[in-house]
Design a protein around this motif. Structure first.
Motif, PDB file in Angstrom:
ATOM      1  N   GLU A 249     -14.023  58.374 138.971  1.00  0.00           N
ATOM      2  CA  GLU A 249     -14.301  59.248 137.837  1.00  0.00           C
ATOM      3  C   GLU A 249     -14.605  60.652 138.357  1.00  0.00           C
ATOM      4  O   GLU A 249     -15.204  60.814 139.430  1.00  0.00           O
ATOM      5  N   GLU A 286     -10.208  58.998 136.247  1.00  0.00           N
ATOM      6  CA  GLU A 286     -10.715  58.925 134.883  1.00  0.00           C
ATOM      7  C   GLU A 286     -11.788  59.989 134.666  1.00  0.00           C
ATOM      8  O   GLU A 286     -12.438  60.416 135.628  1.00  0.00           O
ATOM      9  N   TYR A 288     -15.403  61.350 133.856  1.00  0.00           N
ATOM     10  CA  TYR A 288     -16.737  60.791 134.090  1.00  0.00           C
ATOM     11  C   TYR A 288     -17.449  60.559 132.762  1.00  0.00           C
ATOM     12  O   TYR A 288     -17.596  61.456 131.945  1.00  0.00           O
ATOM     13  N   GLN A 289     -17.915  59.308 132.564  1.00  0.00           N
ATOM     14  CA  GLN A 289     -18.554  58.944 131.297  1.00  0.00           C
ATOM     15  C   GLN A 289     -20.060  58.787 131.402  1.00  0.00           C
ATOM     16  O   GLN A 289     -20.737  58.600 130.395  1.00  0.00           O
ATOM     17  N   ASN A 290     -20.593  58.823 132.628  1.00  0.00           N
ATOM     18  CA  ASN A 290     -22.029  58.675 132.849  1.00  0.00           C
ATOM     19  C   ASN A 290     -22.543  57.348 132.288  1.00  0.00           C
ATOM     20  O   ASN A 290     -23.585  57.276 131.634  1.00  0.00           O
ATOM     21  N   VAL A 291     -21.756  56.281 132.516  1.00  0.00           N
ATOM     22  CA  VAL A 291     -22.138  54.949 132.062  1.00  0.00           C
ATOM     23  C   VAL A 291     -22.216  54.038 133.293  1.00  0.00           C
ATOM     24  O   VAL A 291     -21.318  54.017 134.125  1.00  0.00           O
ATOM     25  N   LYS A 304     -15.034  48.167 136.489  1.00  0.00           N
ATOM     26  CA  LYS A 304     -15.559  48.692 135.250  1.00  0.00           C
ATOM     27  C   LYS A 304     -15.344  47.709 134.128  1.00  0.00           C
ATOM     28  O   LYS A 304     -14.306  47.076 134.070  1.00  0.00           O
TER      29      LYS A 304
END
Length: 304
Positions: A249, A286, A288-291, A304
């Motif tokens: 990410e 991808e 970055y979603q911070n999940v 993931k």
């Protein structure tokens, strides 16, 4: 590299043909189950060496439309075939040796020729083991290493045959089929070793002692500033090289050029880590979603 492998496999075929013919003839002439068994084992080596000979040539063919990942796994298939041949030879010898031992179908072996033949076999096979194992390890060729391990087994077998004949000649006539029985058990054991050695690659996996690569790849990603959350790391072997797929990410605001540079950073570090034994590295980028992701999952680390 290929020239050295061709020379080694050619020598193996010639030497094993000579030894097989010599021991089978002597085994029949002197009615020795041990020498005959050793000769049959050498005869299987002719076939296995021939398989290695052709496998190493076919595996060097470049990738094509029908085989985009190349032909390197042909060597693993060749090693698998070797394991089945060795297993069959071992079981056949075991059955015949037990039959002779139970029915007391054994006699004292006459003359010094059988012992002389076994010594010649030990010398020649030791030579073959050294060159095959060194070349196989140097160029990381599984089928050649498998053949070398089988050759190491042959050295032990011929040594056992020597002492068996020696004990037979001093009056312990039952030692001939007994030695044949011991030899067959060792042959079966080696067959399983060769089988297991190549099963991992054909299943698109890696060996237990190579699992550290997953953790090192994650550490390397952390060294490339801007790469976040490496996951879905999948590693498999293609011949002697590693084929790696993974996801990372990145900041969704950076441009394509910067994302590409980050993947190049990871690829360069992986190649250095694995001493350029890398078939390919495919990295999916991808935003970055911070999940937080699960630490492990199907398909490798941090899926993931």
């Amino acid at each position: 590299m290929e020239k050295n492998i061709k020379i080694v496999t050619s020598i193996a075929v010639v030497v094993n043909t000579f030894l097989a013919a010599l021991k089978i003839i002597i085994g029949f002439l002197f009615n020795s189950m041990a020498v005959l068994a050793d000769g049959i084992d050498s005869a299987t080596d002719i076939l296995t060496a021939s398989i290695v000979y052709f496998a190493t040539r076919l595996s060097s063919k470049p990738p094509d439309k029908l085989h985009p990942y190349g032909h390197r796994k042909i060597e693993n298939i060749g090693a698998k075939i070797i394991s089945f041949i060795v297993f069959y030879a071992g079981i056949s010898l075991l059955i015949e040796s037990i039959k002779r031992l139970v029915t007391h179908n054994y006699t004292l072996i006459q003359g010094i020729i059988p012992i002389t033949v076994t010594l010649i076999s030990v010398i020649f096979k030791t030579f073959l083991f050294i060159i095959e194992y060194r070349i196989g390890k140097k160029y990381n060729r599984p089928s050649l290493i498998a053949e070398a391990l089988n050759m190491r087994n042959d050295i032990l077998l011929s040594s056992i045959v020597f002492f068996g004949i020696l004990l037979n000649k001093i009056g312990l006539s039952f030692m001939d089929p007994l030695v044949g029985m011991i030899m067959s058990v060792i042959i079966v054991k080696v067959a399983f070793e060769i089988f297991n050695e190549n099963a991992v690659a054909l299943l698109d996996g890696i060996k237990k002692d190579e699992e550290w690569i997953y953790d090192e790849i994650i550490n390397l990603c952390n060294e490339c500033e801007g790469v976040k959350n490496p996951h879905k790391i999948r590693i498999r072997k293609i011949g002697e090289c590693f084929d790696i797929d993974m996801d990372i990410e990145v900041d969704p605001k950076i441009n394509v050029q910067k994302s590409h540079e980050l993947t190049l950073c990871i690829k360069d570090k992986i190649k250095k880590l694995l001493n350029d034994k890398v078939y390919d590295v495919v990295i999916h980028v991808e935003p970055y979603q911070n999940v937080e992701n699960e630490p492990y999952g199907i398909g490798g680390k941090n899926e993931k």
